[in-house]
Design a protein around this motif. Structure first.
Motif: not given
Length: 328
Positions: A264-271, A299-306
């Motif tokens: 449910k949470i991965s449906d509204v936010l991206d990992e 959500r709504g942000l570009d991830v450059t490192s993880n």
């Protein structure tokens, strides 16, 4: 004459036994290959009887080990059919988990002139090393530090140690956040538990506000994960109703990304994927990590490192994530 005629009969019986054993082995390979493929693809559909569903969900990537065992039997069987059938679970595993283990570095956008780095860790209550964890995360250039499994004394020690660099903080129950940027509209969240194990706040940056959620989900054990499921479900509902464009949720979710309750949470936010690929397992830290219970979702942000890192003496590895600030 009778002695010579007995030899072919013995050889024939021996060939028949080998043929029967190879056929039986081939049957086992086909059965094992199809069973493992079905479990890999549909582990979330297995009824959660006696905690079986929880175990299958969270250890799902490790079902690939069953494919290796089946592959050994396929080689022993010396059957082309067995080797062809073995491709079914192999391709199923790659289709199911392959996209999630591709290195983020292959596709990540370039870091902008203004970025935000977040560090999060479950510091493990009782270790007495919350301050060490916080300082380790601070040394990794974190702009936001989120800690879980805090007690009152450890939270105060962290605040004292970080005060010069991180003057803004908010602590609720076992979770806390320390920030180089101002925090506004901070509030506690119980997410259906009746006690506080989560918080939300807005991080004020020159590029705009970012809504963050820090979570320490309830523990999950076989036949005892109702509270955790409820927290994750309510978090998903809360985030889904949040009108902010830029959102980050981080912390110890006590669930892997393959857990059906996490869906449910991965449906509204991206990992985001890991910088160097693979799963980025975070627990336990020793002797080796077997699952990823700690996440940073956006959500709504570009991830450059993880990525992940050791900090303090916790049994969890820390997670470190960098995003480009809005407008950059």
């Amino acid at each position: 004459m009778s002695s010579n005629s007995a030899l072919p009969r013995v050889a024939t019986r021996s060939r028949h036994r080998r043929t029967r054993s190879h056929r039986f082995l081939r049957f086992l390979v086909i059965l094992g290959a199809l069973s493992s493929a079905l479990l890999i693809a549909f582990h979330q559909r297995v009824p959660d009887l006696f905690g079986l569903g929880l175990l299958l969900d969270n250890f799902a990537p490790w079902l690939g080990l069953a494919v290796i065992v089946v592959g050994l039997f396929a080689i022993i069987s010396r059957s082309r059919t067995s080797l062809v059938v073995l491709l079914i679970p192999v391709l199923t595993w790659l289709f199911t988990f392959g996209p999630g283990i591709i290195p983020l570095s292959w596709t990540a956008p370039a870091a902008a002139s203004s970025t935000l780095t977040l560090g999060s860790q479950n510091i493990k209550a009782g270790t007495g090393t919350a301050t060490e964890s916080a300082l380790d995360l601070a040394s990794g250039s974190s702009d936001i530090i989120a800690l879980q499994e805090l007690d009152e004394n450890s939270a105060q020690r962290v605040t004292t140690a970080l005060d010069a660099q991180y003057p803004h903080h908010f602590v609720v129950g076992t979770v806390g956040v320390w920030s180089k940027y101002p925090l506004v509209n901070s509030r506690a969240l119980d997410l259906g538990l009746g006690w506080k194990r989560a918080l939300s706040a807005q991080v004020q940056t020159d590029a705009g506000n970012i809504q963050i959620y820090v979570v320490h989900a309830a523990s999950a054990r076989p036949n005892d994960h109702v509270d955790r499921d409820e927290m994750l479900s309510q978090l998903a509902t809360t985030v889904s109703a949040d009108s902010h464009q830029n959102i980050i949720a981080l912390g110890d979710f006590n669930a892997t990304s393959t857990d059906r309750a996490f869906q449910k949470i991965s449906d509204v936010l991206d990992e985001p994927n890991q910088d160097n690929g693979l799963f980025g397992f975070t627990w336990p830290q020793t002797p080796f990590a077997m699952m990823r219970l700690d996440h940073v979702l956006v959500r709504g942000l570009d991830v450059t490192s993880n990525t992940t890192a050791n900090a303090g003496l916790s049994d969890h590895r820390a997670v470190l994530t960098t995003v480009n600030l809005p407008g950059n």
